[in-house]
Design a protein around this motif. Sequence first.
Motif, PDB file in Angstrom:
ATOM      1  N   ILE A  79       0.942  -1.369   0.018  1.00 51.26           N
ATOM      2  CA  ILE A  79      -0.418  -0.009   0.021  1.00 51.26           C
ATOM      3  C   ILE A  79       0.651   1.118   0.252  1.00 51.26           C
ATOM      4  O   ILE A  79       0.952   2.318  -0.946  1.00 51.26           O
ATOM      5  N   LEU A  80       1.932   1.132   1.262  1.00 43.88           N
ATOM      6  CA  LEU A  80       2.558   2.242   1.478  1.00 43.88           C
ATOM      7  C   LEU A  80       3.505   2.766  -0.299  1.00 43.88           C
ATOM      8  O   LEU A  80       3.691   3.689  -0.908  1.00 43.88           O
ATOM      9  N   GLY A  81       3.601   1.038  -1.807  1.00 42.02           N
ATOM     10  CA  GLY A  81       4.328   1.737  -2.354  1.00 42.02           C
ATOM     11  C   GLY A  81       3.945   2.016  -3.242  1.00 42.02           C
ATOM     12  O   GLY A  81       4.057   3.309  -4.601  1.00 42.02           O
ATOM     13  N   GLN A  82       2.019   2.003  -3.293  1.00 44.64           N
ATOM     14  CA  GLN A  82       1.125   2.598  -4.142  1.00 44.64           C
ATOM     15  C   GLN A  82       0.664   3.698  -3.942  1.00 44.64           C
ATOM     16  O   GLN A  82       1.203   4.639  -4.817  1.00 44.64           O
ATOM     17  N   LEU A  83       1.056   4.100  -2.648  1.00 45.79           N
ATOM     18  CA  LEU A  83       0.839   5.466  -2.271  1.00 45.79           C
ATOM     19  C   LEU A  83       1.850   6.198  -2.864  1.00 45.79           C
ATOM     20  O   LEU A  83       1.744   7.676  -3.258  1.00 45.79           O
ATOM     21  N   ALA A  84       3.234   5.760  -2.584  1.00 48.17           N
ATOM     22  CA  ALA A  84       4.486   6.508  -3.795  1.00 48.17           C
ATOM     23  C   ALA A  84       4.065   7.317  -5.054  1.00 48.17           C
ATOM     24  O   ALA A  84       4.620   7.667  -5.169  1.00 48.17           O
ATOM     25  N   GLN A  85       3.506   5.805  -5.819  1.00 50.92           N
ATOM     26  CA  GLN A  85       3.254   6.418  -7.055  1.00 50.92           C
ATOM     27  C   GLN A  85       1.493   7.741  -7.129  1.00 50.92           C
ATOM     28  O   GLN A  85       1.579   7.585  -8.192  1.00 50.92           O
TER      29      GLN A  85
END
Length: 73
Positions: free
Chosen positions: A19-25
């Motif tokens: 989720i954090l990775g998607q948020l960073a995108q």
Amino acid sequence: MLAQMRSPRPSLTDREKDILGQLAQGLGNREIARKLFISEATVKTHLGRIYDKLGVDTRAGAVAVAKEQRLLG
């Protein structure tokens, strides 16, 4: 700053890291939910836990801390 360096990195679950990775995108909750095949409510629950673990209260803060602490791959 020195206290942060002495304390261990927060332990995020694999899903929280996803989720954090998607948020960073730059994705929003709805897009994250669709991409990871979970509900928006589940995304919000995970975000709350991520914020608590990272000691932040915003999406931008979470991404900034994650980058500082090299939590994003």
